[in-house]
Design a protein around this motif. Structure first.
Motif, PDB file in Angstrom:
ATOM      1  N   LEU A  13      -2.678 -46.768 -44.723  1.00  0.00           N
ATOM      2  CA  LEU A  13      -3.813 -45.905 -44.418  1.00  0.00           C
ATOM      3  C   LEU A  13      -3.283 -44.523 -44.027  1.00  0.00           C
ATOM      4  O   LEU A  13      -2.454 -44.420 -43.122  1.00  0.00           O
ATOM      5  CB  LEU A  13      -4.643 -46.494 -43.275  1.00  0.00           C
ATOM      6  CG  LEU A  13      -5.233 -47.880 -43.545  1.00  0.00           C
ATOM      7  CD1 LEU A  13      -5.863 -48.437 -42.277  1.00  0.00           C
ATOM      8  CD2 LEU A  13      -6.239 -47.821 -44.656  1.00  0.00           C
ATOM      9  N   PRO A  14      -3.746 -43.467 -44.684  1.00  0.00           N
ATOM     10  CA  PRO A  14      -3.243 -42.113 -44.400  1.00  0.00           C
ATOM     11  C   PRO A  14      -3.640 -41.635 -43.006  1.00  0.00           C
ATOM     12  O   PRO A  14      -4.584 -42.163 -42.403  1.00  0.00           O
ATOM     13  CB  PRO A  14      -3.897 -41.257 -45.490  1.00  0.00           C
ATOM     14  CG  PRO A  14      -5.064 -42.036 -45.960  1.00  0.00           C
ATOM     15  CD  PRO A  14      -4.757 -43.480 -45.734  1.00  0.00           C
ATOM     16  N   PRO A  15      -2.937 -40.634 -42.495  1.00  0.00           N
ATOM     17  CA  PRO A  15      -3.202 -40.174 -41.127  1.00  0.00           C
ATOM     18  C   PRO A  15      -4.565 -39.509 -40.935  1.00  0.00           C
ATOM     19  O   PRO A  15      -5.089 -39.482 -39.826  1.00  0.00           O
ATOM     20  CB  PRO A  15      -2.077 -39.170 -40.853  1.00  0.00           C
ATOM     21  CG  PRO A  15      -1.562 -38.778 -42.178  1.00  0.00           C
ATOM     22  CD  PRO A  15      -1.821 -39.932 -43.093  1.00  0.00           C
ATOM     23  N   ASP A  16      -5.161 -39.012 -42.005  1.00  0.00           N
ATOM     24  CA  ASP A  16      -6.440 -38.308 -41.875  1.00  0.00           C
ATOM     25  C   ASP A  16      -7.661 -39.236 -41.908  1.00  0.00           C
ATOM     26  O   ASP A  16      -8.786 -38.785 -41.744  1.00  0.00           O
ATOM     27  CB  ASP A  16      -6.572 -37.238 -42.952  1.00  0.00           C
ATOM     28  CG  ASP A  16      -6.515 -37.800 -44.361  1.00  0.00           C
ATOM     29  OD1 ASP A  16      -6.012 -38.932 -44.517  1.00  0.00           O
ATOM     30  OD2 ASP A  16      -6.957 -37.115 -45.288  1.00  0.00           O
ATOM     31  N   ILE A  17      -7.446 -40.522 -42.101  1.00  0.00           N
ATOM     32  CA  ILE A  17      -8.568 -41.457 -42.126  1.00  0.00           C
ATOM     33  C   ILE A  17      -8.985 -41.770 -40.678  1.00  0.00           C
ATOM     34  O   ILE A  17      -8.145 -41.975 -39.813  1.00  0.00           O
ATOM     35  CB  ILE A  17      -8.207 -42.747 -42.891  1.00  0.00           C
ATOM     36  CG1 ILE A  17      -9.446 -43.560 -43.205  1.00  0.00           C
ATOM     37  CG2 ILE A  17      -7.215 -43.578 -42.143  1.00  0.00           C
ATOM     38  CD1 ILE A  17      -9.195 -44.699 -44.172  1.00  0.00           C
ATOM     39  N   ARG A  48      -1.012 -45.436 -40.844  1.00  0.00           N
ATOM     40  CA  ARG A  48      -0.930 -46.828 -40.423  1.00  0.00           C
ATOM     41  C   ARG A  48      -0.576 -47.706 -41.615  1.00  0.00           C
ATOM     42  O   ARG A  48      -0.984 -47.432 -42.730  1.00  0.00           O
ATOM     43  CB  ARG A  48      -2.275 -47.313 -39.878  1.00  0.00           C
ATOM     44  CG  ARG A  48      -2.743 -46.651 -38.642  1.00  0.00           C
ATOM     45  CD  ARG A  48      -4.124 -47.212 -38.265  1.00  0.00           C
ATOM     46  NE  ARG A  48      -4.740 -46.440 -37.221  1.00  0.00           N
ATOM     47  CZ  ARG A  48      -5.585 -45.435 -37.423  1.00  0.00           C
ATOM     48  NH1 ARG A  48      -5.921 -45.089 -38.639  1.00  0.00           N
ATOM     49  NH2 ARG A  48      -6.099 -44.780 -36.407  1.00  0.00           N
ATOM     50  N   LYS A  49       0.162 -48.741 -41.342  1.00  0.00           N
ATOM     51  CA  LYS A  49       0.394 -49.770 -42.341  1.00  0.00           C
ATOM     52  C   LYS A  49      -0.123 -51.060 -41.744  1.00  0.00           C
ATOM     53  O   LYS A  49       0.220 -51.413 -40.617  1.00  0.00           O
ATOM     54  CB  LYS A  49       1.877 -49.901 -42.684  1.00  0.00           C
ATOM     55  CG  LYS A  49       2.125 -50.863 -43.830  1.00  0.00           C
ATOM     56  CD  LYS A  49       3.547 -50.794 -44.302  1.00  0.00           C
ATOM     57  CE  LYS A  49       3.755 -51.680 -45.496  1.00  0.00           C
ATOM     58  NZ  LYS A  49       5.146 -51.635 -45.956  1.00  0.00           N
ATOM     59  N   VAL A  50      -0.974 -51.724 -42.473  1.00  0.00           N
ATOM     60  CA  VAL A  50      -1.523 -52.994 -42.016  1.00  0.00           C
ATOM     61  C   VAL A  50      -1.187 -54.066 -43.043  1.00  0.00           C
ATOM     62  O   VAL A  50      -1.090 -53.785 -44.232  1.00  0.00           O
ATOM     63  CB  VAL A  50      -3.057 -52.936 -41.784  1.00  0.00           C
ATOM     64  CG1 VAL A  50      -3.402 -51.915 -40.733  1.00  0.00           C
ATOM     65  CG2 VAL A  50      -3.799 -52.623 -43.057  1.00  0.00           C
ATOM     66  N   TRP A  51      -0.967 -55.264 -42.556  1.00  0.00           N
ATOM     67  CA  TRP A  51      -0.733 -56.399 -43.416  1.00  0.00           C
ATOM     68  C   TRP A  51      -1.925 -57.323 -43.276  1.00  0.00           C
ATOM     69  O   TRP A  51      -2.272 -57.742 -42.172  1.00  0.00           O
ATOM     70  CB  TRP A  51       0.543 -57.135 -43.022  1.00  0.00           C
ATOM     71  CG  TRP A  51       1.793 -56.425 -43.420  1.00  0.00           C
ATOM     72  CD1 TRP A  51       2.513 -56.597 -44.558  1.00  0.00           C
ATOM     73  CD2 TRP A  51       2.481 -55.424 -42.665  1.00  0.00           C
ATOM     74  NE1 TRP A  51       3.604 -55.761 -44.550  1.00  0.00           N
ATOM     75  CE2 TRP A  51       3.600 -55.028 -43.405  1.00  0.00           C
ATOM     76  CE3 TRP A  51       2.244 -54.813 -41.428  1.00  0.00           C
ATOM     77  CZ2 TRP A  51       4.487 -54.062 -42.954  1.00  0.00           C
ATOM     78  CZ3 TRP A  51       3.124 -53.846 -40.982  1.00  0.00           C
ATOM     79  CH2 TRP A  51       4.235 -53.488 -41.743  1.00  0.00           C
ATOM     80  N   LEU A  52      -2.530 -57.614 -44.412  1.00  0.00           N
ATOM     81  CA  LEU A  52      -3.638 -58.559 -44.447  1.00  0.00           C
ATOM     82  C   LEU A  52      -3.101 -59.877 -44.972  1.00  0.00           C
ATOM     83  O   LEU A  52      -2.135 -59.910 -45.747  1.00  0.00           O
ATOM     84  CB  LEU A  52      -4.742 -58.035 -45.363  1.00  0.00           C
ATOM     85  CG  LEU A  52      -5.289 -56.657 -45.019  1.00  0.00           C
ATOM     86  CD1 LEU A  52      -6.264 -56.198 -46.100  1.00  0.00           C
ATOM     87  CD2 LEU A  52      -5.947 -56.647 -43.661  1.00  0.00           C
TER      88      LEU A  52
END
Length: 66
Positions: A13-17, A48-52
């Protein structure tokens, strides 16, 4: 990526979201794809990096005949 009984999908997820927008995007994936949040990582630049993850359906495992 498959590990044991779980399938993982990393999402960057980019920083501007906004936080609300990120929540909506991840909620849609959870609702319609069966994903759940496994891990999050916040970088210094604000991205952010998220793992689903979701349980593997044995009928969907690649190379497995049904």
């Amino acid at each position: 990526m498959v590990e044991g009984d779980w399938e993982y999908q990393p999402v960057r997820l980019p920083p501007d979201i906004t936080r609300i927008s990120a929540t909506v995007q991840l909620g849609i994936r959870a609702e319609f794809g069966g994903w759940e949040l496994a891990r999050t990582l916040l970088y210094a630049d604000g991205s952010r990096k998220v793992w689903l993850r979701r349980k593997l359906s044995r009928g969907l495992v690649a190379g497995l005949a049904t």
